[in-house]
Scaffold this active site. Structure first.
Site, PDB file in Angstrom:
ATOM      1  N   ALA A  31       0.874  -1.189   0.000  1.00 27.81           N
ATOM      2  CA  ALA A  31       0.000   0.000   0.000  1.00 27.81           C
ATOM      3  C   ALA A  31       0.905   1.232   0.000  1.00 27.81           C
ATOM      4  O   ALA A  31       0.778   2.130   0.841  1.00 27.81           O
ATOM      5  CB  ALA A  31      -0.961   0.001   1.179  1.00 27.81           C
ATOM      6  N   HIS A  83       3.070   4.558  -0.593  1.00 29.21           N
ATOM      7  CA  HIS A  83       2.752   5.974  -0.798  1.00 29.21           C
ATOM      8  C   HIS A  83       4.060   6.747  -0.885  1.00 29.21           C
ATOM      9  O   HIS A  83       5.156   6.159  -0.853  1.00 29.21           O
ATOM     10  CB  HIS A  83       1.854   6.495   0.332  1.00 29.21           C
ATOM     11  CG  HIS A  83       2.388   6.183   1.707  1.00 29.21           C
ATOM     12  ND1 HIS A  83       3.498   6.783   2.221  1.00 29.21           N
ATOM     13  CD2 HIS A  83       1.949   5.311   2.647  1.00 29.21           C
ATOM     14  CE1 HIS A  83       3.726   6.312   3.426  1.00 29.21           C
ATOM     15  NE2 HIS A  83       2.815   5.405   3.715  1.00 29.21           N
ATOM     16  N   HIS A 101       7.002   5.849   1.345  1.00 31.06           N
ATOM     17  CA  HIS A 101       7.799   4.683   0.938  1.00 31.06           C
ATOM     18  C   HIS A 101       8.705   5.020  -0.250  1.00 31.06           C
ATOM     19  O   HIS A 101       9.854   4.567  -0.311  1.00 31.06           O
ATOM     20  CB  HIS A 101       6.878   3.537   0.504  1.00 31.06           C
ATOM     21  CG  HIS A 101       6.025   2.977   1.588  1.00 31.06           C
ATOM     22  ND1 HIS A 101       4.664   3.152   1.626  1.00 31.06           N
ATOM     23  CD2 HIS A 101       6.334   2.224   2.675  1.00 31.06           C
ATOM     24  CE1 HIS A 101       4.162   2.534   2.676  1.00 31.06           C
ATOM     25  NE2 HIS A 101       5.154   1.963   3.343  1.00 31.06           N
ATOM     26  N   GLY A 132      11.441   4.411   7.794  1.00 29.90           N
ATOM     27  CA  GLY A 132      10.872   5.748   7.994  1.00 29.90           C
ATOM     28  C   GLY A 132      10.889   6.100   9.477  1.00 29.90           C
ATOM     29  O   GLY A 132      10.561   5.259  10.313  1.00 29.90           O
ATOM     30  N   VAL A 166       7.465  11.908   5.715  1.00 26.27           N
ATOM     31  CA  VAL A 166       6.840  12.700   4.645  1.00 26.27           C
ATOM     32  C   VAL A 166       5.426  13.061   5.111  1.00 26.27           C
ATOM     33  O   VAL A 166       4.696  12.204   5.626  1.00 26.27           O
ATOM     34  CB  VAL A 166       6.787  11.895   3.326  1.00 26.27           C
ATOM     35  CG1 VAL A 166       6.057  12.674   2.241  1.00 26.27           C
ATOM     36  CG2 VAL A 166       8.201  11.548   2.870  1.00 26.27           C
ATOM     37  N   SER A 175      -0.008   4.282   5.343  1.00 25.57           N
ATOM     38  CA  SER A 175      -0.946   3.429   4.593  1.00 25.57           C
ATOM     39  C   SER A 175      -2.293   3.397   5.303  1.00 25.57           C
ATOM     40  O   SER A 175      -3.328   3.148   4.679  1.00 25.57           O
ATOM     41  CB  SER A 175      -0.392   2.010   4.487  1.00 25.57           C
ATOM     42  OG  SER A 175       0.883   2.047   3.904  1.00 25.57           O
TER      43      SER A 175
END
Ligand code: PAF
Length: 295
Positions: free
Chosen positions: A38, A40, A43, A156, A185, A195
């Site tokens: 999933a 985004h 990632h 992250g 982010v 996600s």
């Protein structure tokens, strides 16, 4: 311009081991980004960081695996989004070379008997609210590291505690991998990309703005000279309670050990504010480091 090339898709652990071993033998550095899919922009930033660190001649590998052992009973394992085709296209756009998307049975065979546990760091924050979660994370990450043999692995910092736990595991097990944490982010209003944001209804999404607002409020107080962890926690807690259904925690801790801080010890150590809330059916976590990051 030619469309980006799809990465090679591998589902068999031994094929993954083989592909990464060949790359290393050919002198390529291997950069690795473990994910649950999933994907985004958060990632994709990790993938671009992996590429920057291994160079154009290196191999960037991404795993996409919704790891059942890190979900406690009653959590969102069944509804966690699974969208491999779209994820492969996203990986292609980020210049990924190889995607590993195994089955659960491949990673956890029926006679599987091993779990990896990191002490200390896992006994606070999400370690309390998600029992067994970090054992699931470290078990799968250790297995993936064993197969990939990365020189660098990218995580992250939105999952701040996970980054610290994996860093400690790599250190304690003498794993020859550099674990890198990349800045979160965020959306325009400051909400961290996740996600799980897709679970938010429009009304809940609006309320979710209280999470970055709480981090900003605590940061403003810190910049004004406040160093008392309890006061920083109180201002964050107040902002979170205004719009969330439950505040699970809003705690200021040692940014490296995640140990508790007193007013006296706080002035000597980098601090992190970690928060977890529930808004509707969605659980959100976020964090803010005051001052310098730990290595
Ligand atoms: O951060 C995640 O997506 C997961 O916890 C990880 C690191 C891929 C392990 O399953």
């Amino acid at each position: 311009m030619a469309p980006p090339t799809e990465p090679r898709l591998v589902t068999d652990p031994e094929a993954l081991r083989d592909a990464c071993a060949r790359a290393r033998q050919a002198g390529q550095r291997v950069g690795f980004v473990p994910t649950m899919g999933a994907l985004h922009e958060g990632h994709l930033t990790l993938m671009r960081e992996a590429r920057a660190r291994v160079g154009d001649g290196g191999l960037v590998a991404v795993s996409i695996f919704v790891n059942p052992t890190q979900f406690a009973a009653g959590e969102d394992l069944a509804r966690y989004p699974r969208e491999l085709d779209a994820d492969l296209a996203r990986c292609a756009s980020a210049g990924v070379d190889l995607v590993f998307a195994p089955t659960v049975d491949a990673m956890y065979p029926a006679d599987d008997a091993t779990r990896v546990h990191v002490g200390g760091l896992t006994e606070a924050l999400d370690g309390i609210f998600r029992p067994g979660h970090f054992d699931g994370v470290t078990t799968i990450v250790a297995r993936l590291f064993a197969l990939v043999g990365p020189s660098v692995a990218i995580f992250g910092r939105k999952d701040y505690q996970q980054w610290r736990v994996v860093t400690r595991m790599a250190r304690d097990l003498f794993l020859p991998v550099e674990v890198v944490g990349v800045a979160t982010v965020r959306e325009a209003d400051g909400l961290a990309r996740s996600s799980r944001n897709r679970y938010l209804t429009p009304e809940a999404r609006e309320r979710a703005g209280c999470v970055p607002a709480a981090l900003r409020a605590a940061d403003a107080l810190w910049r004004a000279g406040e160093r008392d962890p309890r006061r920083l926690e109180a201002v964050a807690h107040a902002a979170l309670s205004r719009a969330s259904d439950t505040v699970e925690y809003a705690e200021v801790r040692d940014a490296e050990s995640l140990g508790p801080l007193t007013r006296e010890s706080a002035s000597l150590r980098p601090m992190v504010l970690a928060v977890a809330v529930r808004i509707g059916t969605t659980r959100l976590i976020d964090n803010h480091v005051f001052g310098d990051l730990p290595p």
